[in-house]
Enzyme design. Sequence first.
Site, PDB file in Angstrom:
ATOM      1  CG  HIS A 158      -1.994  -1.087   1.060  1.00  0.00           C
ATOM      2  ND1 HIS A 158      -2.450  -1.838   2.104  1.00  0.00           N
ATOM      3  CD2 HIS A 158      -2.649  -1.511  -0.055  1.00  0.00           C
ATOM      4  CE1 HIS A 158      -3.365  -2.698   1.645  1.00  0.00           C
ATOM      5  NE2 HIS A 158      -3.504  -2.510   0.343  1.00  0.00           N
ATOM      6  CD  GLU A 161      -0.589   0.370   4.397  1.00  0.00           C
ATOM      7  OE1 GLU A 161       0.031  -0.702   4.433  1.00  0.00           O
ATOM      8  OE2 GLU A 161      -1.826   0.440   4.272  1.00  0.00           O
ATOM      9  CG  HIS A 287      -0.200  -4.139   5.136  1.00  0.00           C
ATOM     10  ND1 HIS A 287      -0.896  -3.637   4.074  1.00  0.00           N
ATOM     11  CD2 HIS A 287       0.250  -5.353   4.757  1.00  0.00           C
ATOM     12  CE1 HIS A 287      -0.883  -4.518   3.081  1.00  0.00           C
ATOM     13  NE2 HIS A 287      -0.187  -5.571   3.471  1.00  0.00           N
ATOM     14  CD  GLU A 360      -2.657  -3.539   8.959  1.00  0.00           C
ATOM     15  OE1 GLU A 360      -2.145  -2.394   8.846  1.00  0.00           O
ATOM     16  OE2 GLU A 360      -3.384  -4.051   8.103  1.00  0.00           O
TER      17      GLU A 360
HETATM   18  O1  0X9 Z   1      -6.869  -4.351   4.205  1.00  0.00           O
HETATM   19  C1  0X9 Z   1      -5.686  -4.677   4.054  1.00  0.00           C
HETATM   20  O2  0X9 Z   1      -5.204  -5.014   2.988  1.00  0.00           O
HETATM   21  C2  0X9 Z   1      -4.781  -4.715   5.276  1.00  0.00           C
HETATM   22  N1  0X9 Z   1      -5.018  -3.562   6.101  1.00  0.00           N
HETATM   23  S1  0X9 Z   1      -4.577  -2.076   5.574  1.00  0.00           S
HETATM   24  O3  0X9 Z   1      -5.146  -1.115   6.476  1.00  0.00           O
HETATM   25  N2  0X9 Z   1      -3.007  -1.923   5.672  1.00  0.00           N
HETATM   26  O4  0X9 Z   1      -4.999  -1.934   4.215  1.00  0.00           O
HETATM   27  C3  0X9 Z   1      -5.098  -5.959   6.090  1.00  0.00           C
HETATM   28  C4  0X9 Z   1      -4.801  -7.210   5.369  1.00  0.00           C
HETATM   29  C5  0X9 Z   1      -5.076  -8.397   6.212  1.00  0.00           C
HETATM   30  N3  0X9 Z   1      -5.811  -9.350   5.468  1.00  0.00           N
HETATM   31  C6  0X9 Z   1      -5.216 -10.437   4.943  1.00  0.00           C
HETATM   32  N4  0X9 Z   1      -3.969 -10.616   5.137  1.00  0.00           N
HETATM   33  N5  0X9 Z   1      -5.937 -11.286   4.273  1.00  0.00           N
HETATM   34 ZN    ZN Z   2      -1.849  -1.880   4.008  1.00  0.00          ZN
END
Ligand code: 0X9
Ligand code: ZN
Length: 400
Positions: A158, A161, A287, A360
């Site tokens: 992303h 980030e 992330h 995260e």
């Molecule tokens: O939504 C996302 O892609 C991630 N959170 S973010 O706020 N950085 O965009 C979380 C991803 C977690 N889900 C999986 N790993 N499947």
């Molecule tokens: Zn992310």
Amino acid sequence: MIAGLAAPAGAQQLDDRGLFEVHDTDTAQRTAIAHSGADVWGVRDGTVTFAAQASQAEELRAEGLDLVRLDDLDRMLAERSPGVRAAADEFPPGDEAYHTYTELTEELQQTVSDHGDIAKLSSVGQSHEGRDLHLITISGNVEVDEDEPEVLFTCNQHAREHLTTEMCLRIIQRFTDEYGQDPTVTELVDTREIHVIPTVNPDGAEYDIEGGQYRGWRKNRQGSGTDLNRNWGYQWGCCGGSSGSPSSETYRGPSAFSAPETAAVAEFVGSRVVSGTQQITAHIDFHSYSELVLWPYGYTYDDTAENMTPEQAKRFQEVGARLADSNGYTPQQSSDLYITDGGINDWLWGEHGILSFTFEMYPATGGGLDGFYPPGDRIEPETQRNDEAVEILLTEAGAA
Ligand code: 0X9
Ligand code: ZN
Ligand code: CA
């Protein structure tokens, strides 16, 4: 590579968008918020922080959610980037410690020139705009493919980030500079092959910083952008955890691996299947933000599913808890946050059996733009905070 591309006309703007919070949500409500096309920034203790257009906010209110409007997004972005930058592609004052793509590239080249015996720089492919997707591999006798467990770290899927790119860079610096000094580092470098891809989305990251103020950009730069973490090919688009609409912040793309960035990383992972055995046994995708340790699956609320036995689910829980214990994050299955389909962890585990986590990073709660844009002086403490977790994962890679 193509540097300093101007923003194409018609690129999605963030005007008209507000920052919202909803408190005391359950998983179904969080999935509803994510599914509405709103841009979920962080989740902590049931409070969801997200950006949404006025129309999206109205829809969610009509569904009975209690939205609190915190601020105007454009105003916040303008306020977060005061002052004059040294160069158009530089981070704003106070954030110069972050690496632009050019600075990152130079740093990686310097690393291999200083540590050529244990570090090798290559590329898994090119981004949509033609930037190299750098790969650093660190191991004793790095030029030889020895029979050692391999571990993968990926960062910056992303765009906004940016702290995560610095996390990958810290791993690279630590496992090269401390080799021969720190016994744990030395042992791990001697007995593992450590692969690091510090930015999976260099086009998006450059676009985010080059406009004179942060853009709050998430996706890649193909068309109106694909959310790379919805573009992986395991249960792609299956379950309401992504959007089929190109303007959405969670657009999954027209097909799995339609983004050159995910396709290139997937091809690299596929190339590590040697004589029928996947050499990579463990992985972290970094992330921000919310301070969480997450594991698959994201596409289903169920703890066990196809290719996830109760014993395997238990291992994720057990290792996840230890990782979180080391850094003070909160451990949970990814779908406990909200449903995501086409995420990297689901593909790496479901397709390749790789013990794959999402971290995260800092902060726990954003409340404002500092969630994505912590000041430069937070880089060191917040990346160092994960040193032990990285060691745990590298150790665990030998027990897979
Ligand atoms: O939504 C996302 O892609 C991630 N959170 S973010 O706020 N950085 O965009 C979380 C991803 C977690 N889900 C999986 N790993 N499947
Ligand atoms: Zn992310
Ligand atoms: Ca080796």
